[in-house]
Design an enzyme around this catalytic site. Sequence first.
Site, short mmCIF file in Angstrom:
data_model
loop_
_atom_site.label_atom_id
_atom_site.label_comp_id
_atom_site.label_asym_id
_atom_site.label_seq_id
_atom_site.Cartn_x
_atom_site.Cartn_y
_atom_site.Cartn_z
N ARG A 86 1.03 -1.12 0.10
CA ARG A 86 -0.15 -0.08 0.02
C ARG A 86 0.87 1.41 0.17
O ARG A 86 1.85 1.38 0.76
CB ARG A 86 -0.99 0.03 1.31
N ARG A 95 -5.04 4.58 -3.31
CA ARG A 95 -4.16 3.54 -2.61
C ARG A 95 -4.32 2.14 -3.33
O ARG A 95 -5.26 2.11 -3.97
CB ARG A 95 -4.39 3.45 -1.35
N ASP A 98 -6.78 -0.71 0.47
CA ASP A 98 -7.29 -0.21 1.98
C ASP A 98 -8.24 -1.09 2.09
O ASP A 98 -9.11 -1.86 1.44
CB ASP A 98 -8.26 1.01 1.39
N ASP A 100 -10.75 -2.10 5.52
CA ASP A 100 -11.59 -1.38 6.73
C ASP A 100 -12.77 -2.68 7.24
O ASP A 100 -13.21 -3.47 6.68
CB ASP A 100 -12.60 -0.41 6.28
N1 A4P Z 1 -9.89 3.07 11.87
C1 A4P Z 1 -10.99 3.28 12.83
N2 A4P Z 1 -11.86 2.63 12.78
C2 A4P Z 1 -11.54 1.67 11.76
C3 A4P Z 1 -12.24 0.66 11.09
N3 A4P Z 1 -13.64 0.40 11.41
N4 A4P Z 1 -11.61 -0.06 10.33
C4 A4P Z 1 -8.59 3.82 11.82
C5 A4P Z 1 -10.47 0.27 9.91
N5 A4P Z 1 -9.55 1.24 10.32
C6 A4P Z 1 -10.36 2.06 11.35
O1 A4P Z 1 -7.66 4.76 8.14
C7 A4P Z 1 -7.10 5.71 9.21
C8 A4P Z 1 -7.19 4.99 10.51
O2 A4P Z 1 -8.78 4.67 10.92
C9 A4P Z 1 -6.53 3.40 10.67
O3 A4P Z 1 -5.15 3.42 10.88
C10 A4P Z 1 -7.53 2.89 11.98
O4 A4P Z 1 -6.67 3.08 12.98
P1 A4P Z 1 -6.92 4.26 6.90
O5 A4P Z 1 -7.48 3.24 6.28
O6 A4P Z 1 -5.37 4.27 7.35
O7 A4P Z 1 -6.84 5.88 6.16
P2 A4P Z 1 -8.07 6.28 5.15
O8 A4P Z 1 -8.66 4.99 4.24
O9 A4P Z 1 -7.39 7.09 4.14
O10 A4P Z 1 -9.04 6.77 5.77
P3 A4P Z 1 -10.50 6.31 5.98
O11 A4P Z 1 -11.33 7.26 7.06
O12 A4P Z 1 -10.45 4.87 6.51
O13 A4P Z 1 -11.31 6.50 4.88
P4 A4P Z 1 -11.97 5.52 3.83
O14 A4P Z 1 -13.46 5.50 4.59
O15 A4P Z 1 -11.40 4.27 3.92
O16 A4P Z 1 -12.21 6.30 2.67
N6 A4P Z 1 -14.20 5.93 -3.06
C11 A4P Z 1 -14.68 4.74 -3.54
N7 A4P Z 1 -15.60 4.66 -4.47
N8 A4P Z 1 -14.42 3.58 -2.86
C12 A4P Z 1 -13.61 3.55 -1.69
O17 A4P Z 1 -13.47 2.56 -1.02
N9 A4P Z 1 -12.21 4.94 -0.20
C13 A4P Z 1 -11.88 6.07 0.26
C14 A4P Z 1 -11.35 6.19 1.54
C15 A4P Z 1 -11.89 7.38 -0.23
N10 A4P Z 1 -13.08 7.35 -1.44
C16 A4P Z 1 -13.51 5.98 -1.90
C17 A4P Z 1 -13.09 4.76 -1.03
MG MG Z 2 -9.53 3.10 5.27
#
Ligand code: A4P
Ligand code: MG
Length: 141
Positions: A86, A95, A98, A100
């Site tokens: 990643r 990325r 990812d 979650d």
């Molecule tokens: N964290 C807290 N709760 C959780 C959980 N339930 N699962 C913390 C995973 N992690 C969790 O996440 C940052 C921190 O969130 C982790 O270190 C953990 O301690 P990350 O995955 O490292 O960073 P990120 O992904 O940039 O931020 P975030 O808030 O997870 O964003 P998202 O929700 O993953 O959004 N558009 C489409 N079409 N499809 C996608 O999948 N994803 C994103 C990212 C943006 N746009 C997208 C998509």
């Molecule tokens: Mg994430």
Amino acid sequence: MTVRDIAYVALGSNLGDRDVYLARARRALASMPRTRLMAASSIEETEPFGPVEQGPYLNQMVALETELSPRELLGELHRIEQAEGRVRTERWGPRTLDLDIVRYEQQTADDADLIVPHPAVNERDFWRREQAELRSLIARH
Ligand code: A4P
Ligand code: MG
């Protein structure tokens, strides 16, 4: 006491060979300790959401029967994200992989670095479709 639970994990990739990243992630998730891959949703191409301009994602969700706690699973997800190369430059940004935690059937978490169910559990249309698909796949067993 060990709890055997079902965890729903979302996969996303929008950089490089997205199908390959998802396939490798599924294999890594299936070989986590004390865990069995129960079902995988179909893969869907989705328009990027969020403040960063970036290419379309491939998204997918898996159901895992696991004895890992939410915290232990988060540690494994971070390990897999790193092992699968990643590259993360900015929050919300593009990325290769990812992962979650969307929710657990029986467990929750509410800490600074781990929230389960994920705050967007019911907000993303593709997550809702994937969860519905997994529910019907699991019900058939
Ligand atoms: N964290 C807290 N709760 C959780 C959980 N339930 N699962 C913390 C995973 N992690 C969790 O996440 C940052 C921190 O969130 C982790 O270190 C953990 O301690 P990350 O995955 O490292 O960073 P990120 O992904 O940039 O931020 P975030 O808030 O997870 O964003 P998202 O929700 O993953 O959004 N558009 C489409 N079409 N499809 C996608 O999948 N994803 C994103 C990212 C943006 N746009 C997208 C998509
Ligand atoms: Mg994430």
